[in-house]
Motif scaffolding. Structure first.
Motif, PDB file in Angstrom:
ATOM      1  N   ASN A  21       0.863  -1.179   0.000  1.00 45.36           N
ATOM      2  CA  ASN A  21       0.000   0.000   0.000  1.00 45.36           C
ATOM      3  C   ASN A  21       0.905   1.236   0.000  1.00 45.36           C
ATOM      4  OD1 ASN A  21      -2.093   1.814   0.263  1.00 45.36           O
ATOM      5  ND2 ASN A  21      -2.545   1.314   2.393  1.00 45.36           N
ATOM      6  N   PRO A  22       1.562   1.517  -1.126  1.00 47.80           N
ATOM      7  CA  PRO A  22       2.562   2.588  -1.165  1.00 47.80           C
ATOM      8  C   PRO A  22       2.014   3.989  -0.896  1.00 47.80           C
ATOM      9  CG  PRO A  22       2.131   1.762  -3.364  1.00 47.80           C
ATOM     10  CD  PRO A  22       1.406   0.863  -2.410  1.00 47.80           C
ATOM     11  N   ASP A  23       0.728   4.197  -1.115  1.00 41.75           N
ATOM     12  CA  ASP A  23       0.140   5.508  -0.854  1.00 41.75           C
ATOM     13  C   ASP A  23      -0.308   5.668   0.593  1.00 41.75           C
ATOM     14  OD1 ASP A  23       0.513   6.325  -3.464  1.00 41.75           O
ATOM     15  OD2 ASP A  23      -1.434   5.564  -4.107  1.00 41.75           O
ATOM     16  N   GLY A  24      -0.445   4.567   1.319  1.00 43.77           N
ATOM     17  CA  GLY A  24      -0.898   4.632   2.706  1.00 43.77           C
ATOM     18  C   GLY A  24      -2.345   5.070   2.808  1.00 43.77           C
ATOM     19  N   THR A  25      -2.726   5.480   4.010  1.00 49.76           N
ATOM     20  CA  THR A  25      -4.081   5.941   4.288  1.00 49.76           C
ATOM     21  C   THR A  25      -4.020   7.404   4.689  1.00 49.76           C
ATOM     22  OG1 THR A  25      -4.638   3.738   5.091  1.00 49.76           O
ATOM     23  CG2 THR A  25      -6.138   5.507   5.692  1.00 49.76           C
ATOM     24  N   ARG A  26      -4.923   8.203   4.158  1.00 46.79           N
ATOM     25  CA  ARG A  26      -4.945   9.637   4.464  1.00 46.79           C
ATOM     26  C   ARG A  26      -5.344   9.902   5.916  1.00 46.79           C
ATOM     27  NH1 ARG A  26      -8.348  12.271  -0.478  1.00 46.79           N
ATOM     28  NH2 ARG A  26      -7.425  10.966  -2.073  1.00 46.79           N
ATOM     29  N   TYR A  27      -4.947  11.060   6.406  1.00 49.41           N
ATOM     30  CA  TYR A  27      -5.363  11.550   7.721  1.00 49.41           C
ATOM     31  C   TYR A  27      -6.871  11.712   7.725  1.00 49.41           C
ATOM     32  CZ  TYR A  27      -6.501  15.215  11.095  1.00 49.41           C
ATOM     33  OH  TYR A  27      -7.098  15.956  12.083  1.00 49.41           O
ATOM     34  N   ASP A  28      -7.518  11.231   8.780  1.00 52.24           N
ATOM     35  CA  ASP A  28      -8.963  11.369   8.953  1.00 52.24           C
ATOM     36  C   ASP A  28      -9.186  12.337  10.110  1.00 52.24           C
ATOM     37  OD1 ASP A  28     -11.683  11.143   9.499  1.00 52.24           O
ATOM     38  OD2 ASP A  28     -11.716   8.980   9.168  1.00 52.24           O
ATOM     39  N   PRO A  29      -9.756  13.513   9.859  1.00 52.14           N
ATOM     40  CA  PRO A  29      -9.913  14.518  10.911  1.00 52.14           C
ATOM     41  C   PRO A  29     -10.848  14.110  12.042  1.00 52.14           C
ATOM     42  CG  PRO A  29     -10.943  15.265   8.878  1.00 52.14           C
ATOM     43  CD  PRO A  29     -10.209  13.996   8.559  1.00 52.14           C
ATOM     44  N   ARG A  30     -11.575  13.023  11.888  1.00 49.87           N
ATOM     45  CA  ARG A  30     -12.445  12.551  12.973  1.00 49.87           C
ATOM     46  C   ARG A  30     -11.654  11.880  14.086  1.00 49.87           C
ATOM     47  NH1 ARG A  30     -16.278   8.605   9.970  1.00 49.87           N
ATOM     48  NH2 ARG A  30     -14.263   8.116   9.070  1.00 49.87           N
ATOM     49  N   TYR A  31     -10.368  11.612  13.829  1.00 48.18           N
ATOM     50  CA  TYR A  31      -9.546  10.888  14.791  1.00 48.18           C
ATOM     51  C   TYR A  31      -8.268  11.645  15.130  1.00 48.18           C
ATOM     52  CZ  TYR A  31     -12.656   7.162  13.337  1.00 48.18           C
ATOM     53  OH  TYR A  31     -13.770   6.426  13.054  1.00 48.18           O
ATOM     54  N   CYS A  32      -7.664  11.252  16.243  1.00 42.58           N
ATOM     55  CA  CYS A  32      -6.389  11.804  16.709  1.00 42.58           C
ATOM     56  C   CYS A  32      -5.333  11.637  15.612  1.00 42.58           C
ATOM     57  CB  CYS A  32      -5.991  11.045  17.977  1.00 42.58           C
ATOM     58  SG  CYS A  32      -4.344  11.354  18.600  1.00 42.58           S
ATOM     59  N   CYS A  45      -4.338   6.864  15.350  1.00 46.74           N
ATOM     60  CA  CYS A  45      -5.035   6.637  16.617  1.00 46.74           C
ATOM     61  C   CYS A  45      -6.543   6.797  16.385  1.00 46.74           C
ATOM     62  CB  CYS A  45      -4.549   7.628  17.667  1.00 46.74           C
ATOM     63  SG  CYS A  45      -5.471   7.573  19.213  1.00 46.74           S
ATOM     64  N   GLN A  46      -7.350   5.963  17.019  1.00 44.72           N
ATOM     65  CA  GLN A  46      -8.786   5.973  16.778  1.00 44.72           C
ATOM     66  C   GLN A  46      -9.598   6.741  17.814  1.00 44.72           C
ATOM     67  OE1 GLN A  46     -10.260   4.404  13.817  1.00 44.72           O
ATOM     68  NE2 GLN A  46      -8.127   4.894  13.450  1.00 44.72           N
ATOM     69  N   PHE A  47      -8.930   7.480  18.707  1.00 41.37           N
ATOM     70  CA  PHE A  47      -9.644   8.310  19.672  1.00 41.37           C
ATOM     71  C   PHE A  47      -9.970   9.665  19.049  1.00 41.37           C
ATOM     72  CE2 PHE A  47      -7.545   5.406  22.660  1.00 41.37           C
ATOM     73  CZ  PHE A  47      -8.659   4.996  23.384  1.00 41.37           C
ATOM     74  N   LYS A  48     -10.967  10.348  19.600  1.00 41.22           N
ATOM     75  CA  LYS A  48     -11.379  11.644  19.073  1.00 41.22           C
ATOM     76  C   LYS A  48     -10.382  12.728  19.466  1.00 41.22           C
ATOM     77  CE  LYS A  48     -16.187  10.550  18.910  1.00 41.22           C
ATOM     78  NZ  LYS A  48     -17.535  11.042  18.932  1.00 41.22           N
ATOM     79  N   PRO A  49     -10.067  13.632  18.526  1.00 42.39           N
ATOM     80  CA  PRO A  49      -9.149  14.724  18.849  1.00 42.39           C
ATOM     81  C   PRO A  49      -9.867  15.784  19.676  1.00 42.39           C
ATOM     82  CG  PRO A  49      -9.938  14.974  16.623  1.00 42.39           C
ATOM     83  CD  PRO A  49     -10.510  13.679  17.143  1.00 42.39           C
ATOM     84  N   LYS A  50      -9.169  16.307  20.683  1.00 36.77           N
ATOM     85  CA  LYS A  50      -9.789  17.340  21.509  1.00 36.77           C
ATOM     86  C   LYS A  50      -8.807  18.331  22.106  1.00 36.77           C
ATOM     87  CE  LYS A  50      -9.826  14.239  25.478  1.00 36.77           C
ATOM     88  NZ  LYS A  50     -10.629  13.613  26.486  1.00 36.77           N
ATOM     89  N   THR A  51      -7.516  18.066  21.998  1.00 34.68           N
ATOM     90  CA  THR A  51      -6.541  18.931  22.653  1.00 34.68           C
ATOM     91  C   THR A  51      -5.193  18.872  21.933  1.00 34.68           C
ATOM     92  OG1 THR A  51      -5.634  19.497  24.820  1.00 34.68           O
ATOM     93  CG2 THR A  51      -5.819  17.153  24.309  1.00 34.68           C
ATOM     94  N   GLY A  52      -4.196  19.482  22.514  1.00 31.93           N
ATOM     95  CA  GLY A  52      -2.855  19.467  21.930  1.00 31.93           C
ATOM     96  C   GLY A  52      -2.705  20.481  20.815  1.00 31.93           C
ATOM     97  N   PRO A  53      -1.560  20.469  20.147  1.00 34.49           N
ATOM     98  CA  PRO A  53      -1.324  21.423  19.054  1.00 34.49           C
ATOM     99  C   PRO A  53      -2.414  21.321  17.982  1.00 34.49           C
ATOM    100  CG  PRO A  53       0.690  20.242  19.597  1.00 34.49           C
ATOM    101  CD  PRO A  53      -0.423  19.590  20.364  1.00 34.49           C
ATOM    102  N   GLY A  54      -3.062  22.435  17.704  1.00 32.07           N
ATOM    103  CA  GLY A  54      -4.101  22.472  16.684  1.00 32.07           C
ATOM    104  C   GLY A  54      -5.342  21.657  17.018  1.00 32.07           C
ATOM    105  N   LEU A  56      -5.491  18.559  17.466  1.00 31.51           N
ATOM    106  CA  LEU A  56      -5.411  17.398  16.580  1.00 31.51           C
ATOM    107  C   LEU A  56      -5.293  16.075  17.322  1.00 31.51           C
ATOM    108  CD1 LEU A  56      -2.833  18.821  14.014  1.00 31.51           C
ATOM    109  CD2 LEU A  56      -5.277  18.495  13.647  1.00 31.51           C
ATOM    110  N   TYR A  57      -5.128  16.119  18.645  1.00 31.30           N
ATOM    111  CA  TYR A  57      -4.784  14.909  19.391  1.00 31.30           C
ATOM    112  C   TYR A  57      -5.765  14.582  20.511  1.00 31.30           C
ATOM    113  CZ  TYR A  57      -0.486  15.464  16.867  1.00 31.30           C
ATOM    114  OH  TYR A  57       0.427  15.578  15.850  1.00 31.30           O
ATOM    115  N   CYS A  58      -5.802  13.292  20.858  1.00 30.74           N
ATOM    116  CA  CYS A  58      -6.563  12.856  22.027  1.00 30.74           C
ATOM    117  C   CYS A  58      -5.773  13.269  23.273  1.00 30.74           C
ATOM    118  CB  CYS A  58      -6.781  11.341  22.001  1.00 30.74           C
ATOM    119  SG  CYS A  58      -5.275  10.343  22.139  1.00 30.74           S
ATOM    120  N   GLY A  59      -6.358  13.166  24.434  1.00 32.97           N
ATOM    121  CA  GLY A  59      -5.698  13.583  25.663  1.00 32.97           C
ATOM    122  C   GLY A  59      -4.382  12.870  25.918  1.00 32.97           C
ATOM    123  N   HIS A  60      -4.320  11.583  25.653  1.00 29.57           N
ATOM    124  CA  HIS A  60      -3.104  10.800  25.903  1.00 29.57           C
ATOM    125  C   HIS A  60      -1.961  11.212  24.979  1.00 29.57           C
ATOM    126  CE1 HIS A  60      -0.640   7.403  27.028  1.00 29.57           C
ATOM    127  NE2 HIS A  60      -0.483   7.110  25.744  1.00 29.57           N
TER     128      HIS A  60
END
Length: 69
Positions: A21-32, A45-54, A56-60
């Motif tokens: 899969n040379p193209d990989g999978t695109r970033y999904d904004p619904r997830y961290c 990561c499959q957790f919802k983004p809620k904090t961090g830079p922009g 874009l990231y889950c709490g962990h």
């Protein structure tokens, strides 16, 4: 590539690139935006983004990315 810090950087991120899969999978904004490494490759990561830079990231993963900044 390092962890994205802005929405624009995240939109260019690809997860799980390998010869089958040379193209990989695109970033999904619904997830961290953090790239998690598993036994067979990497995934987004499959957790919802809620904090961090922009917000874009889950709490962990926001803690890990903030330490790198």
């Amino acid at each position: 590539m390092t962890d994205p810090l802005t929405k624009a950087e995240a939109m260019t991120k690809r997860y799980g690139k390998w010869s089958g899969n040379p193209d990989g999978t695109r970033y999904d904004p619904r997830y961290c935006a953090y790239e998690m490494h598993e036994r067979w490759g990497s995934i987004q990561c499959q957790f919802k983004p809620k904090t961090g830079p922009g917000n874009l990231y889950c709490g962990h993963h926001a803690k890990k990315v903030s330490k790198q900044c």
